[in-house]
Design a protein around this motif. Structure first.
Motif, mmCIF file in Angstrom:
data_model
loop_
_atom_site.group_PDB
_atom_site.id
_atom_site.type_symbol
_atom_site.label_atom_id
_atom_site.label_comp_id
_atom_site.label_asym_id
_atom_site.label_seq_id
_atom_site.Cartn_x
_atom_site.Cartn_y
_atom_site.Cartn_z
ATOM 1 N N PRO A 29 4.327 -18.992 11.200
ATOM 2 C CA PRO A 29 5.322 -17.912 11.255
ATOM 3 C C PRO A 29 5.717 -17.483 9.852
ATOM 4 O O PRO A 29 5.848 -18.315 8.939
ATOM 5 C CB PRO A 29 6.496 -18.557 11.990
ATOM 6 C CG PRO A 29 5.880 -19.660 12.803
ATOM 7 C CD PRO A 29 4.755 -20.187 11.967
ATOM 8 N N GLY A 30 5.897 -16.181 9.674
ATOM 9 C CA GLY A 30 6.268 -15.675 8.364
ATOM 10 C C GLY A 30 5.097 -15.348 7.470
ATOM 11 O O GLY A 30 5.290 -15.044 6.286
ATOM 12 N N THR A 31 3.874 -15.391 8.011
ATOM 13 C CA THR A 31 2.691 -15.027 7.234
ATOM 14 C C THR A 31 2.036 -13.791 7.840
ATOM 15 O O THR A 31 2.067 -13.587 9.053
ATOM 16 C CB THR A 31 1.669 -16.175 7.186
ATOM 17 O OG1 THR A 31 1.222 -16.475 8.510
ATOM 18 C CG2 THR A 31 2.290 -17.416 6.563
ATOM 19 N N LEU A 32 1.459 -12.999 6.967
ATOM 20 C CA LEU A 32 0.889 -11.731 7.404
ATOM 21 C C LEU A 32 -0.251 -11.352 6.473
ATOM 22 O O LEU A 32 -0.088 -11.336 5.245
ATOM 23 C CB LEU A 32 1.972 -10.647 7.375
ATOM 24 C CG LEU A 32 1.662 -9.262 7.915
ATOM 25 C CD1 LEU A 32 1.303 -9.319 9.402
ATOM 26 C CD2 LEU A 32 2.864 -8.339 7.701
ATOM 27 N N ARG A 33 -1.403 -11.086 7.046
ATOM 28 C CA ARG A 33 -2.507 -10.546 6.256
ATOM 29 C C ARG A 33 -2.296 -9.047 6.083
ATOM 30 O O ARG A 33 -1.652 -8.404 6.913
ATOM 31 C CB ARG A 33 -3.841 -10.845 6.928
ATOM 32 C CG ARG A 33 -4.186 -12.329 6.911
ATOM 33 C CD ARG A 33 -5.592 -12.576 7.383
ATOM 34 N NE ARG A 33 -5.986 -13.961 7.188
ATOM 35 C CZ ARG A 33 -7.230 -14.392 7.294
ATOM 36 N NH1 ARG A 33 -8.210 -13.548 7.622
ATOM 37 N NH2 ARG A 33 -7.525 -15.659 7.082
ATOM 38 N N LEU A 34 -2.865 -8.505 5.011
ATOM 39 C CA LEU A 34 -2.570 -7.114 4.663
ATOM 40 C C LEU A 34 -3.823 -6.354 4.274
ATOM 41 O O LEU A 34 -4.637 -6.832 3.489
ATOM 42 C CB LEU A 34 -1.574 -7.070 3.497
ATOM 43 C CG LEU A 34 -1.253 -5.689 2.920
ATOM 44 C CD1 LEU A 34 -0.447 -4.865 3.912
ATOM 45 C CD2 LEU A 34 -0.497 -5.824 1.594
ATOM 46 N N ARG A 35 -3.954 -5.165 4.830
ATOM 47 C CA ARG A 35 -4.912 -4.171 4.359
ATOM 48 C C ARG A 35 -4.062 -3.087 3.695
ATOM 49 O O ARG A 35 -3.526 -2.205 4.364
ATOM 50 C CB ARG A 35 -5.710 -3.625 5.539
ATOM 51 C CG ARG A 35 -6.704 -2.541 5.184
ATOM 52 C CD ARG A 35 -7.936 -3.039 4.501
ATOM 53 N NE ARG A 35 -8.752 -3.877 5.364
ATOM 54 C CZ ARG A 35 -10.042 -4.096 5.185
ATOM 55 N NH1 ARG A 35 -10.657 -3.535 4.159
ATOM 56 N NH2 ARG A 35 -10.716 -4.889 5.997
ATOM 57 N N HIS A 36 -3.917 -3.186 2.377
ATOM 58 C CA HIS A 36 -2.997 -2.308 1.649
ATOM 59 C C HIS A 36 -3.465 -0.855 1.716
ATOM 60 O O HIS A 36 -4.608 -0.536 1.370
ATOM 61 C CB HIS A 36 -2.893 -2.760 0.195
ATOM 62 C CG HIS A 36 -2.056 -1.858 -0.665
ATOM 63 N ND1 HIS A 36 -0.726 -1.619 -0.416
ATOM 64 C CD2 HIS A 36 -2.375 -1.118 -1.766
ATOM 65 C CE1 HIS A 36 -0.245 -0.793 -1.330
ATOM 66 N NE2 HIS A 36 -1.226 -0.470 -2.157
ATOM 67 N N THR A 37 -2.574 0.014 2.184
ATOM 68 C CA THR A 37 -2.838 1.451 2.265
ATOM 69 C C THR A 37 -1.655 2.145 1.598
ATOM 70 O O THR A 37 -0.562 2.191 2.159
ATOM 71 C CB THR A 37 -2.972 1.896 3.735
ATOM 72 O OG1 THR A 37 -3.920 1.064 4.401
ATOM 73 C CG2 THR A 37 -3.426 3.345 3.830
ATOM 74 N N PRO A 38 -1.841 2.662 0.382
ATOM 75 C CA PRO A 38 -0.683 3.119 -0.413
ATOM 76 C C PRO A 38 -0.030 4.394 0.102
ATOM 77 O O PRO A 38 -0.683 5.288 0.639
ATOM 78 C CB PRO A 38 -1.278 3.338 -1.810
ATOM 79 C CG PRO A 38 -2.730 3.595 -1.564
ATOM 80 C CD PRO A 38 -3.103 2.765 -0.364
ATOM 81 N N LEU A 39 1.289 4.449 -0.069
ATOM 82 C CA LEU A 39 2.056 5.659 0.192
ATOM 83 C C LEU A 39 1.811 6.689 -0.908
ATOM 84 O O LEU A 39 1.428 6.343 -2.029
ATOM 85 C CB LEU A 39 3.555 5.349 0.209
ATOM 86 C CG LEU A 39 4.171 4.629 1.412
ATOM 87 C CD1 LEU A 39 5.663 4.452 1.153
ATOM 88 C CD2 LEU A 39 3.936 5.394 2.678
ATOM 89 N N ALA A 40 2.098 7.943 -0.574
ATOM 90 C CA ALA A 40 2.095 8.984 -1.596
ATOM 91 C C ALA A 40 3.400 8.952 -2.386
ATOM 92 O O ALA A 40 3.413 9.070 -3.614
ATOM 93 C CB ALA A 40 1.885 10.351 -0.964
ATOM 94 N N VAL A 41 4.525 8.785 -1.664
ATOM 95 C CA VAL A 41 5.846 8.686 -2.293
ATOM 96 C C VAL A 41 6.630 7.601 -1.573
ATOM 97 O O VAL A 41 6.403 7.334 -0.398
ATOM 98 C CB VAL A 41 6.615 10.030 -2.223
ATOM 99 C CG1 VAL A 41 5.914 11.101 -3.043
ATOM 100 C CG2 VAL A 41 6.776 10.495 -0.778
ATOM 101 N N ASP A 42 7.546 6.962 -2.276
ATOM 102 C CA ASP A 42 8.349 5.903 -1.664
ATOM 103 C C ASP A 42 9.127 6.458 -0.470
ATOM 104 O O ASP A 42 9.622 7.592 -0.495
ATOM 105 C CB ASP A 42 9.334 5.323 -2.669
ATOM 106 C CG ASP A 42 8.656 4.413 -3.675
ATOM 107 O OD1 ASP A 42 7.444 4.142 -3.511
ATOM 108 O OD2 ASP A 42 9.327 3.983 -4.643
#
Length: 329
Positions: free
Chosen positions: A68-81
């Motif tokens: 619990p509390g772990t997460l794999r990530l496929r980072h996909t960036p935002l254009a703006v915050d």
């Protein structure tokens, strides 16, 4: 034993989706959760929820357990915050990129299923990109004929039409649309839910299912002839059934699913009974896709208070469908 790999999209970055995803990761769900999202959005969502989440770049490797509390990530960036509660059309392409990765990854076998958090359709359209919803997007990406179904532990409801104005519904209820939809629902109840002989209750379009033509002829001219043809193919179809009596609890044991003619004909019944346990799934895709049954809740975004129950239910249903699929392979 390998855990099922679930791609989970965060949806609209200014909505509650990122916070729901963080709360899903905090559970002990026995699945390899791969978030398709912007890393920094998830980090900010975790801070708002008061949770510590360990994000690890997804390398595609097999997991046999997940803490619990772990997460794999496929980072996909935002254009703006993101600004919680205020969708920005400049991030529309980011949202579509997450859906593309999820769909293409499932088709390629990188993921066993995709679970989607809610998105803001208006923001994507405001960016000048025609978009009517997850269901239609995945159908186009997979070149598939699909049907929207919402399911709770007690009830399954599929739709002939989805996001149409009410004035356009009657013209959309054609013999071809009914036949296509019922064949998909029938096949998927057998394939995905393991129901050997599905029983489907088909709602009438008009009050009292047309009252023998006095309240509309769609049942006589379109529904009944289409159902008779499909019954001749061996389908067990009830109806047309008046929508105001179809959901009486004493009648539900007669069917495995309901086919409604339009979005608000049946979904209010389902959501009023089991809003936090209802899952949206897309039938007819070459992969498993489940989702929450609610929207982006912009008024709650950023508060850390959004209820993750529907996303958890969607992930659990995806796991069940993956297990059934692998068992029958």
């Amino acid at each position: 034993m390998p855990l099922p790999r679930l791609a989970v999209t965060a949806g609209e970055p200014a909505g509650i989706g990122p916070e729901l995803l963080i709360r899903l990761a905090a559970t002990s769900l026995a699945a390899s959760l791969v978030a398709i999202a912007d890393r920094h959005v998830l980090e900010r969502a975790a801070m708002r929820c008061g949770l510590r989440i360990e994000l690890t770049d997804d390398d595609g490797s097999v997991q046999t357990e997940r803490q619990p509390g772990t997460l794999r990530l496929r980072h996909t960036p935002l254009a703006v915050d993101e600004v919680p509660g205020r969708p920005d059309p400049r991030n529309a392409r980011h949202v579509l990129d997450t859906l593309t990765e999820a769909a293409d990854g499932c088709i390629a076998g990188r993921y066993d299923a995709v679970v989607t958090a809610p998105l803001q359709k208006s923001s994507i359209n405001d960016a000048g990109i025609p978009f009517s919803g997850h269901t239609e997007f995945f159908a186009e990406r997979a070149h598939a004929d699909v049907v929207m179904m919402l399911a709770s532990p007690e009830l399954r409801v599929a739709l002939v039409t989805t996001h149409l104005p009410l004035a356009a519904v009657s013209a959309a209820i054609t013999t071809e649309a009914l036949t296509r939809t019922l064949r998909i629902v029938h096949a998927e109840l057998r394939r995905k839910f393991g129901i050997a002989e599905p029983r489907i209750a088909v709602l009438g379009l008009n009050p009292h299912a047309g009252e023998s033509g006095y309240l509309g002829r769609e049942e006589i001219d379109t529904l009944i002839p289409a159902l008779d043809v499909l019954r001749g193919e061996g389908m067990h179809l009830l109806g047309p059934v008046p929508a105001d009596t179809a959901f009486v609890p004493a009648l539900r044991h007669h069917y495995d699913a309901v086919l409604a003619m339009y979005h608000d004909q049946a979904l209010p019944v389902l959501k009023s009974e089991a809003f936090d346990r209802t899952v949206n799934l897309t039938l007819g895709l070459p992969f498993i896709r489940t989702s929450v049954d609610h929207g982006t809740a912009l008024d709650l975004a950023g508060t850390g208070q959004a209820d993750p129950a529907s996303l958890i239910a969607a992930a659990c249903m995806a796991m069940d469908l993956v297990a059934r699929s692998k068992a029958s392979a």
